[in-house]
Design a protein around this motif. Sequence first.
Motif, PDB file in Angstrom:
ATOM      1  N   ILE A  34      -1.015   9.025  -1.909  1.00 53.24           N
ATOM      2  CA  ILE A  34      -1.721   9.374  -3.147  1.00 53.24           C
ATOM      3  C   ILE A  34      -3.224   9.209  -2.945  1.00 53.24           C
ATOM      4  CG2 ILE A  34      -2.134   8.700  -5.549  1.00 53.24           C
ATOM      5  CD1 ILE A  34       0.895   7.883  -5.608  1.00 53.24           C
ATOM      6  N   LEU A  35      -3.606   8.087  -2.344  1.00 56.18           N
ATOM      7  CA  LEU A  35      -5.026   7.838  -2.086  1.00 56.18           C
ATOM      8  C   LEU A  35      -5.614   8.963  -1.241  1.00 56.18           C
ATOM      9  CD1 LEU A  35      -7.445   5.970  -2.405  1.00 56.18           C
ATOM     10  CD2 LEU A  35      -6.635   4.704  -0.407  1.00 56.18           C
ATOM     11  N   LEU A  36      -4.885   9.365  -0.213  1.00 56.41           N
ATOM     12  CA  LEU A  36      -5.345  10.409   0.683  1.00 56.41           C
ATOM     13  C   LEU A  36      -5.417  11.770  -0.014  1.00 56.41           C
ATOM     14  CD1 LEU A  36      -6.026  11.134   3.666  1.00 56.41           C
ATOM     15  CD2 LEU A  36      -3.589  11.563   3.993  1.00 56.41           C
ATOM     16  N   LYS A  37      -4.391  12.117  -0.760  1.00 48.32           N
ATOM     17  CA  LYS A  37      -4.288  13.484  -1.283  1.00 48.32           C
ATOM     18  C   LYS A  37      -4.833  13.682  -2.696  1.00 48.32           C
ATOM     19  CE  LYS A  37      -0.861  14.595   2.033  1.00 48.32           C
ATOM     20  NZ  LYS A  37       0.484  14.865   2.421  1.00 48.32           N
ATOM     21  N   PHE A  38      -5.111  12.582  -3.402  1.00 43.89           N
ATOM     22  CA  PHE A  38      -5.616  12.711  -4.765  1.00 43.89           C
ATOM     23  C   PHE A  38      -7.016  12.146  -4.934  1.00 43.89           C
ATOM     24  CE2 PHE A  38      -1.261  13.641  -5.376  1.00 43.89           C
ATOM     25  CZ  PHE A  38      -1.204  14.457  -6.495  1.00 43.89           C
ATOM     26  N   SER A  39      -7.628  11.691  -3.848  1.00 42.82           N
ATOM     27  CA  SER A  39      -8.939  11.045  -3.969  1.00 42.82           C
ATOM     28  C   SER A  39     -10.020  12.008  -4.437  1.00 42.82           C
ATOM     29  CB  SER A  39      -9.334  10.382  -2.652  1.00 42.82           C
ATOM     30  OG  SER A  39      -9.383  11.342  -1.631  1.00 42.82           O
ATOM     31  N   LEU A  40      -9.797  13.300  -4.321  1.00 42.85           N
ATOM     32  CA  LEU A  40     -10.804  14.264  -4.766  1.00 42.85           C
ATOM     33  C   LEU A  40     -10.398  14.967  -6.060  1.00 42.85           C
ATOM     34  CD1 LEU A  40     -11.600  15.812  -1.284  1.00 42.85           C
ATOM     35  CD2 LEU A  40     -12.882  14.055  -2.523  1.00 42.85           C
ATOM     36  N   ARG A  41      -9.304  14.545  -6.661  1.00 42.14           N
ATOM     37  CA  ARG A  41      -8.765  15.266  -7.813  1.00 42.14           C
ATOM     38  C   ARG A  41      -8.897  14.531  -9.140  1.00 42.14           C
ATOM     39  NH1 ARG A  41      -5.406  19.396  -6.204  1.00 42.14           N
ATOM     40  NH2 ARG A  41      -4.594  19.480  -8.307  1.00 42.14           N
ATOM     41  N   LEU A  69     -11.776   6.440   4.336  1.00 38.80           N
ATOM     42  CA  LEU A  69     -11.734   7.362   3.196  1.00 38.80           C
ATOM     43  C   LEU A  69     -12.055   6.616   1.899  1.00 38.80           C
ATOM     44  CD1 LEU A  69     -10.693  10.148   1.813  1.00 38.80           C
ATOM     45  CD2 LEU A  69      -8.551   8.899   1.585  1.00 38.80           C
ATOM     46  N   PHE A  70     -11.411   5.477   1.709  1.00 38.84           N
ATOM     47  CA  PHE A  70     -11.616   4.710   0.483  1.00 38.84           C
ATOM     48  C   PHE A  70     -13.056   4.189   0.394  1.00 38.84           C
ATOM     49  CE2 PHE A  70     -11.570   0.739  -1.959  1.00 38.84           C
ATOM     50  CZ  PHE A  70     -11.231   1.280  -3.187  1.00 38.84           C
ATOM     51  N   SER A  71     -13.585   3.706   1.505  1.00 33.80           N
ATOM     52  CA  SER A  71     -14.970   3.205   1.513  1.00 33.80           C
ATOM     53  C   SER A  71     -15.956   4.320   1.175  1.00 33.80           C
ATOM     54  CB  SER A  71     -15.331   2.602   2.871  1.00 33.80           C
ATOM     55  OG  SER A  71     -14.460   1.533   3.150  1.00 33.80           O
ATOM     56  N   GLU A  72     -15.726   5.508   1.751  1.00 29.36           N
ATOM     57  CA  GLU A  72     -16.562   6.682   1.461  1.00 29.36           C
ATOM     58  C   GLU A  72     -16.516   7.031  -0.019  1.00 29.36           C
ATOM     59  OE1 GLU A  72     -18.545   9.152   3.167  1.00 29.36           O
ATOM     60  OE2 GLU A  72     -18.671   7.358   4.421  1.00 29.36           O
ATOM     61  N   ARG A  76     -19.438   7.011  -2.823  1.00 29.03           N
ATOM     62  CA  ARG A  76     -19.816   8.237  -3.521  1.00 29.03           C
ATOM     63  C   ARG A  76     -19.734   8.120  -5.038  1.00 29.03           C
ATOM     64  NH1 ARG A  76     -16.360  11.479  -0.782  1.00 29.03           N
ATOM     65  NH2 ARG A  76     -15.397  12.143  -2.704  1.00 29.03           N
ATOM     66  N   VAL A  77     -18.735   7.393  -5.506  1.00 29.29           N
ATOM     67  CA  VAL A  77     -18.523   7.274  -6.954  1.00 29.29           C
ATOM     68  C   VAL A  77     -19.022   5.903  -7.404  1.00 29.29           C
ATOM     69  CG1 VAL A  77     -16.827   7.554  -8.824  1.00 29.29           C
ATOM     70  CG2 VAL A  77     -16.476   8.721  -6.661  1.00 29.29           C
ATOM     71  N   LYS A  78     -20.329   5.749  -7.400  1.00 32.45           N
ATOM     72  CA  LYS A  78     -20.951   4.444  -7.671  1.00 32.45           C
ATOM     73  C   LYS A  78     -20.740   3.943  -9.091  1.00 32.45           C
ATOM     74  CE  LYS A  78     -24.694   4.985  -4.296  1.00 32.45           C
ATOM     75  NZ  LYS A  78     -24.313   6.319  -3.799  1.00 32.45           N
ATOM     76  N   GLU A  79     -20.512   4.876 -10.038  1.00 33.57           N
ATOM     77  CA  GLU A  79     -20.385   4.458 -11.441  1.00 33.57           C
ATOM     78  C   GLU A  79     -19.064   3.736 -11.743  1.00 33.57           C
ATOM     79  OE1 GLU A  79     -19.208   8.918 -11.457  1.00 33.57           O
ATOM     80  OE2 GLU A  79     -20.523   7.587 -10.320  1.00 33.57           O
ATOM     81  N   LEU A  80     -18.125   3.755 -10.786  1.00 35.72           N
ATOM     82  CA  LEU A  80     -16.841   3.088 -11.002  1.00 35.72           C
ATOM     83  C   LEU A  80     -16.646   1.915 -10.050  1.00 35.72           C
ATOM     84  CD1 LEU A  80     -14.268   6.025 -11.394  1.00 35.72           C
ATOM     85  CD2 LEU A  80     -15.384   4.716 -13.184  1.00 35.72           C
ATOM     86  N   SER A  81     -16.051   0.853 -10.562  1.00 37.06           N
ATOM     87  CA  SER A  81     -15.649  -0.258  -9.688  1.00 37.06           C
ATOM     88  C   SER A  81     -14.489   0.245  -8.824  1.00 37.06           C
ATOM     89  CB  SER A  81     -15.190  -1.445 -10.539  1.00 37.06           C
ATOM     90  OG  SER A  81     -13.971  -1.112 -11.192  1.00 37.06           O
ATOM     91  N   ASP A  82     -14.170  -0.474  -7.763  1.00 40.73           N
ATOM     92  CA  ASP A  82     -13.037  -0.084  -6.914  1.00 40.73           C
ATOM     93  C   ASP A  82     -11.749   0.006  -7.730  1.00 40.73           C
ATOM     94  OD1 ASP A  82     -14.693   0.089  -4.767  1.00 40.73           O
ATOM     95  OD2 ASP A  82     -13.824  -1.599  -3.651  1.00 40.73           O
ATOM     96  N   SER A  83     -11.545  -0.936  -8.641  1.00 44.28           N
ATOM     97  CA  SER A  83     -10.332  -0.925  -9.469  1.00 44.28           C
ATOM     98  C   SER A  83     -10.287   0.296 -10.372  1.00 44.28           C
ATOM     99  CB  SER A  83     -10.254  -2.187 -10.334  1.00 44.28           C
ATOM    100  OG  SER A  83      -9.949  -3.289  -9.519  1.00 44.28           O
ATOM    101  N   ASP A  84     -11.412   0.606 -11.011  1.00 39.25           N
ATOM    102  CA  ASP A  84     -11.449   1.789 -11.885  1.00 39.25           C
ATOM    103  C   ASP A  84     -11.217   3.062 -11.076  1.00 39.25           C
ATOM    104  OD1 ASP A  84     -11.885   0.391 -14.235  1.00 39.25           O
ATOM    105  OD2 ASP A  84     -14.067   0.553 -14.121  1.00 39.25           O
ATOM    106  N   LEU A  85     -11.812   3.113  -9.903  1.00 41.43           N
ATOM    107  CA  LEU A  85     -11.669   4.273  -9.030  1.00 41.43           C
ATOM    108  C   LEU A  85     -10.201   4.473  -8.640  1.00 41.43           C
ATOM    109  CD1 LEU A  85     -12.977   6.491  -7.293  1.00 41.43           C
ATOM    110  CD2 LEU A  85     -13.343   4.776  -5.530  1.00 41.43           C
ATOM    111  N   LEU A  86      -9.551   3.417  -8.159  1.00 45.58           N
ATOM    112  CA  LEU A  86      -8.139   3.513  -7.772  1.00 45.58           C
ATOM    113  C   LEU A  86      -7.272   3.879  -8.970  1.00 45.58           C
ATOM    114  CD1 LEU A  86      -7.830   0.525  -5.302  1.00 45.58           C
ATOM    115  CD2 LEU A  86      -7.514   2.938  -4.757  1.00 45.58           C
TER     116      LEU A  86
END
Length: 166
Positions: A34-41, A69-72, A76-86
């Motif tokens: 999911i992380l790999l295939k949905f990280s841009l969606r 990939l996750f670090s990138e 890139r999405v600085k406005e979200l915390s790692d938890s919000d991003l995931l």
Amino acid sequence: LMKKKVLVPVFLLEILEKDCSFFKISKDNLCNQILLKFSLRFSLKYQEDMLFEENDYLQFNIHKDNQRLFSELSRRVKELSDSDLLREVFLAYAILPPFLRETHLFKEKVNFLHSSYKDQKVIKIDSLSEIIEGKVEKIFRCPNTDYLKIMIHKKEFYVSQIRVIS
């Protein structure tokens, strides 16, 4: 391994559990796919729509090959915390119906089966109970489960539960 723990809506955990069981893969593997295939969606808005849903923790390990990939993504999405991003990435997955989740997770297999169907090529699959050789007569969404199925020799098989040999 990079361990992650994220508070997510309970319905997301239920969907992950159902898909792990149906696709016969571990939670770590599914989460990494999911992380790999949905990280841009993801849309950055799903969580706002989940006000009524209780939350619980999703815990998984990010595989070595997904850590960059996750670090990138995180950079890139600085406005979200790692938890919000995931949370947003996983919700982008969870809001789709089963056959679309499956199409994204098993894109290569689905594309191969689709082109074999269009070109009327003979393929060989392992259905876990037997090896079958024949033409894909039909690819369809199962009305009972909402997951993808194919038909070969008038027999139906779930796409996620077969192995394509050739």
